[in-house]
Write a protein that holds these residues in place. Structure first.
Motif, short mmCIF file in Angstrom:
data_model
loop_
_atom_site.label_atom_id
_atom_site.label_comp_id
_atom_site.label_asym_id
_atom_site.label_seq_id
_atom_site.Cartn_x
_atom_site.Cartn_y
_atom_site.Cartn_z
N ASP A 73 4.60 0.08 12.09
CA ASP A 73 4.76 0.57 10.50
C ASP A 73 4.72 -0.68 9.11
OD1 ASP A 73 4.50 1.05 7.98
OD2 ASP A 73 6.93 2.49 8.33
N TRP A 74 3.05 -0.62 9.39
CA TRP A 74 2.60 -2.80 9.38
C TRP A 74 3.50 -2.27 7.14
CZ3 TRP A 74 1.40 -5.75 11.96
CH2 TRP A 74 0.76 -6.01 13.10
N GLN A 75 3.08 -1.41 6.50
CA GLN A 75 3.49 -1.36 5.66
C GLN A 75 4.74 -1.46 5.41
OE1 GLN A 75 1.79 -0.44 3.13
NE2 GLN A 75 3.53 -1.28 1.63
N GLU A 76 5.99 -1.43 6.54
CA GLU A 76 7.06 -1.89 5.88
C GLU A 76 7.98 -3.67 6.68
OE1 GLU A 76 10.29 -0.24 5.20
OE2 GLU A 76 8.91 0.99 4.74
N LEU A 77 6.63 -3.73 7.53
CA LEU A 77 6.59 -5.42 8.03
C LEU A 77 6.34 -5.80 6.13
CD1 LEU A 77 5.60 -4.81 11.41
CD2 LEU A 77 8.09 -5.25 10.64
N TYR A 78 4.99 -5.92 5.75
CA TYR A 78 4.64 -6.42 4.44
C TYR A 78 6.22 -6.97 3.91
CZ TYR A 78 1.04 -4.55 5.99
OH TYR A 78 -0.52 -3.48 5.93
N ALA A 79 5.55 -8.84 3.42
CA ALA A 79 6.75 -9.32 2.01
C ALA A 79 6.49 -8.82 1.24
CB ALA A 79 6.46 -10.43 1.93
N GLU A 80 8.49 -8.53 0.68
CA GLU A 80 8.21 -7.53 -0.81
C GLU A 80 7.61 -7.80 -1.49
OE1 GLU A 80 10.50 -5.22 -1.56
OE2 GLU A 80 11.89 -6.02 -0.19
N ARG A 81 6.72 -8.62 -1.53
CA ARG A 81 5.70 -9.10 -2.79
C ARG A 81 4.43 -8.26 -3.19
NH1 ARG A 81 5.99 -12.98 -0.18
NH2 ARG A 81 3.99 -14.62 0.68
N PHE A 82 3.97 -7.71 -1.54
CA PHE A 82 2.98 -7.28 -0.83
C PHE A 82 3.57 -5.44 -0.88
CE2 PHE A 82 0.86 -10.95 -0.22
CZ PHE A 82 -0.55 -10.74 -0.91
N ARG A 83 3.99 -4.93 -0.92
CA ARG A 83 4.89 -3.79 -0.67
C ARG A 83 5.07 -3.13 -2.14
NH1 ARG A 83 10.61 -3.41 3.01
NH2 ARG A 83 9.93 -5.72 3.32
N PHE A 84 4.48 -4.02 -3.79
CA PHE A 84 4.76 -4.32 -4.72
C PHE A 84 3.79 -4.05 -4.95
CE2 PHE A 84 3.97 -6.37 -8.20
CZ PHE A 84 5.29 -6.35 -9.36
N SER A 85 3.05 -4.92 -4.17
CA SER A 85 1.04 -4.40 -5.19
C SER A 85 0.16 -3.72 -4.30
CB SER A 85 1.14 -6.26 -5.17
OG SER A 85 0.25 -6.05 -3.51
N GLN A 86 -0.98 -3.40 -5.42
CA GLN A 86 -1.82 -2.07 -4.51
C GLN A 86 -2.77 -2.88 -4.07
OE1 GLN A 86 -2.00 0.98 -7.18
NE2 GLN A 86 0.21 1.95 -6.81
N GLU A 87 -3.76 -2.02 -3.30
CA GLU A 87 -5.19 -2.94 -2.44
C GLU A 87 -5.88 -2.67 -3.91
OE1 GLU A 87 -7.10 -0.94 0.54
OE2 GLU A 87 -4.76 -0.03 1.51
N SER A 88 -6.73 -3.51 -4.39
CA SER A 88 -7.83 -3.92 -4.51
C SER A 88 -8.22 -2.94 -5.29
CB SER A 88 -8.45 -4.98 -4.18
OG SER A 88 -9.54 -4.91 -5.45
N PRO A 89 -8.20 -3.15 -7.08
CA PRO A 89 -8.62 -1.85 -7.02
C PRO A 89 -10.54 -1.45 -7.32
CG PRO A 89 -8.08 -3.45 -8.70
CD PRO A 89 -7.61 -3.85 -7.89
N LEU A 90 -11.09 -2.96 -7.20
CA LEU A 90 -12.45 -3.35 -7.33
C LEU A 90 -13.19 -3.37 -6.05
CD1 LEU A 90 -13.00 -6.68 -9.18
CD2 LEU A 90 -13.48 -3.80 -9.87
N GLY A 91 -12.56 -2.99 -5.07
CA GLY A 91 -12.97 -3.62 -3.01
C GLY A 91 -13.94 -2.14 -3.51
N ASN A 92 -13.48 -0.66 -3.88
CA ASN A 92 -14.86 0.00 -3.52
C ASN A 92 -15.77 -0.18 -4.76
OD1 ASN A 92 -13.00 1.23 -1.58
ND2 ASN A 92 -12.59 2.49 -2.57
N VAL A 93 -15.73 0.10 -5.34
CA VAL A 93 -16.53 -0.19 -6.65
C VAL A 93 -17.44 -1.43 -6.23
CG1 VAL A 93 -16.44 -0.84 -8.78
CG2 VAL A 93 -14.68 0.63 -8.53
N LEU A 94 -17.46 -2.30 -5.61
CA LEU A 94 -18.25 -3.11 -5.49
C LEU A 94 -18.75 -2.76 -4.31
CD1 LEU A 94 -16.34 -6.90 -6.24
CD2 LEU A 94 -17.29 -5.30 -7.65
N ARG A 95 -18.62 -1.99 -3.57
CA ARG A 95 -19.28 -1.65 -2.15
C ARG A 95 -20.36 -0.78 -2.96
NH1 ARG A 95 -14.73 -2.44 0.56
NH2 ARG A 95 -13.94 -0.86 0.35
N TYR A 96 -19.87 0.22 -3.89
CA TYR A 96 -21.40 1.18 -4.33
C TYR A 96 -22.46 -0.13 -4.35
CZ TYR A 96 -17.28 4.56 -5.32
OH TYR A 96 -16.27 5.38 -4.92
N GLY A 97 -22.38 -1.26 -5.07
CA GLY A 97 -23.56 -1.59 -5.23
C GLY A 97 -24.20 -1.76 -4.39
N GLU A 98 -23.85 -1.45 -3.02
CA GLU A 98 -24.55 -1.96 -2.12
C GLU A 98 -24.93 -0.23 -1.45
OE1 GLU A 98 -22.10 -3.63 0.91
OE2 GLU A 98 -21.69 -5.15 -0.48
#
Ligand code: PMP
Length: 417
Positions: free
Chosen positions: A4-29
């Motif tokens: 369960d990777w989510q449980e193993l991440y450091a606190e600060r990564f559980r708290f933050s979300q995946e980058s909001p830009l990832g998908n949007v920039l892929r649309y450009g391709e």
């Protein structure tokens, strides 16, 4: 059963979300997509030949050193060159006060690492550069978000927030020139006022200035760093928008004692920025190419900005407002405030135009009705067509909402006002 990777991440990564830009920039391709989403410079202007020659020369004359490890602070001739170049813009520094980074994004990370504890307050503009928020989020910052208008951060509001001495922000993160995403520029009087607040409340300012040289009209304003008499400003510069982002070379200017601590972080992160790339970049700069190159870029970008402003004026109906940036790469379009620009993106992509929704730049992540549009990486014709497609989508949304059919944005009207 897998981990369960989510449980193993450091606190600060559980708290933050995946980058909001990832998908949007892929649309450009996607094929036939007109992407007004990324922050890319115009690739056709890259000085490719100058880099080819520079890499050749470095490898022919200095390969043993250029391919070796080197010191964390960066290549001394390149640091000296930057000290000299910045002195022309009123920034006085020495090579000991300058650290080469892997783009200014690494500068943001190193500064955040040094100043931000979990829960520390950072003053940011609202909207704010998404990469700045990502860097601060990694260290679990909390934000004092100060709204911006056409003159940049509303410094009066910051003054009011600090007045009773209850808040103790660690940093003020400021983008005074052609802000990403809003395109606004901090006026001279607000620059003075912001510095005065920094001095009075003893809060360092992190000045992020990738676009300062890309001014297309109006009078150049002095950087906060050049106006600062007390050494409170940490300045971030980069070659990304004036030369090429793929080289990943930026720099930090700060008091020497701060640079020494940033160096510890730099060593922990990546030992040093590529020896070969720093030397090749220095070769390109040494030949005096940079000023001419920037002078060539400005009119191209100006035409693209003008094409976008013209298309918006001709095509967008009432209810929408947009900024009129004097430089940089972006403008900020505010749709009628019931439109949810995140939800509208799917329709825009189906119509083959991409943008970044305003929520990406919101310190609280709140959905809103604004969108960021980039004008540097598309031709005037593409920009015109892109705005036409966007107009079609936006009017459909407005009609649907008027008929009570669409998913209207639940706005906090006090904020939207
Ligand atoms: N700060 C701002 C305001 C930016 O817009 C960007 C790039 N879009 C960066 C920092 C990061 O730039 P670099 O390529 O130098 O890491």
């Amino acid at each position: 059963m897998g981990l369960d990777w989510q449980e193993l991440y450091a606190e600060r990564f559980r708290f933050s979300q995946e980058s909001p830009l990832g998908n949007v920039l892929r649309y450009g391709e996607l094929p036939d997509m007109i992407s007004l989403a990324g922050g890319y410079p115009a690739a056709e202007l890259f000085p490719a030949e100058a880099f080819r020659e520079a890499f050749d020369r470095v490898l022919a004359t200095d390969a043993k050193v250029a391919l070796q490890y080197s010191s964390a602070e960066g290549y001394l001739p390149l640091r000296e060159y930057l000290v000299d170049r910045m002195s022309r813009f009123g920034i006085k520094s020495s090579p000991e006060e300058l650290l080469i980074t892997h783009g200014s994004q690494q500068g943001l990370d190193l500064v955040a690492r040094l100043f931000v504890d979990p829960g520390s307050l950072v003053v940011v503009e609202d909207p704010c550069y998404v990469g700045g928020l990502q860097a601060f989020n990694s260290y679990e910052a909390r934000y004092v978000a100060i709204p911006t208008d056409e003159e940049g951060m509303q410094v009066d509001r910051l003054e009011a927030a600090l007045v009773d001495g209850q808040l103790h922000p660690r940093l003020i993160y400021a983008l005074p020139n052609f802000q990403n995403p809003s395109g606004s520029t901090l006026s001279l009087s607000r620059r003075r006022q912001l510095l005065e607040l920094s001095h009075r409340h003893r809060i360092p300012i992190l000045e992020d200035d990738p676009y300062g040289e890309l001014r297309y009209e109006g009078k150049k304003l002095p950087s906060l760093k050049s106006m600062d008499s007390e050494g409170n400003v940490i300045y971030l510069g980069t070659f990304s928008k004036i030369l090429a982002p793929g080289i990943r070379v930026g720099w930090v200017v700060a008091p020497e004692q701060v640079i020494r601590r940033l160096l510890d972080g730099k060593q922990a992160a990546d030992l040093h920025t590529s020896t070969l790339v720093q030397r090749a970049t220095y070769e390109v700069c040494r030949q005096g190419l940079l000023d001419g190159h920037v002078a060539k870029m400005r009119p191209v970008y100006r035409r693209r900005r003008d094409a976008m402003l013209r298309a918006l004026t001709e095509q967008f109906g009432s209810g929408a407002r947009w900024s009129r940036p004097e430089g940089g790469l972006f403008l900020w379009l505010q749709l009628p405030h019931v439109v949810d620009s995140d939800a509208m993106l799917q329709d825009a992509v189906a119509e083959k135009v991409a943008y970044v929704p305003g929520s990406a730049f919101s310190p609280s992540g709140e959905k809103n009705s604004a969108i960021r549009l980039n004008f540097s990486s598309s031709t005037p014709e593409q920009i015109e067509e892109g705005v036409r497609r966007l107009t079609r989508v936006a009017s459909r949304w407005q009609e649907k909402l008027a008929e009570g059919k669409g998913p209207a944005l639940r706005v906090n009207l006090a904020r939207a006002a």
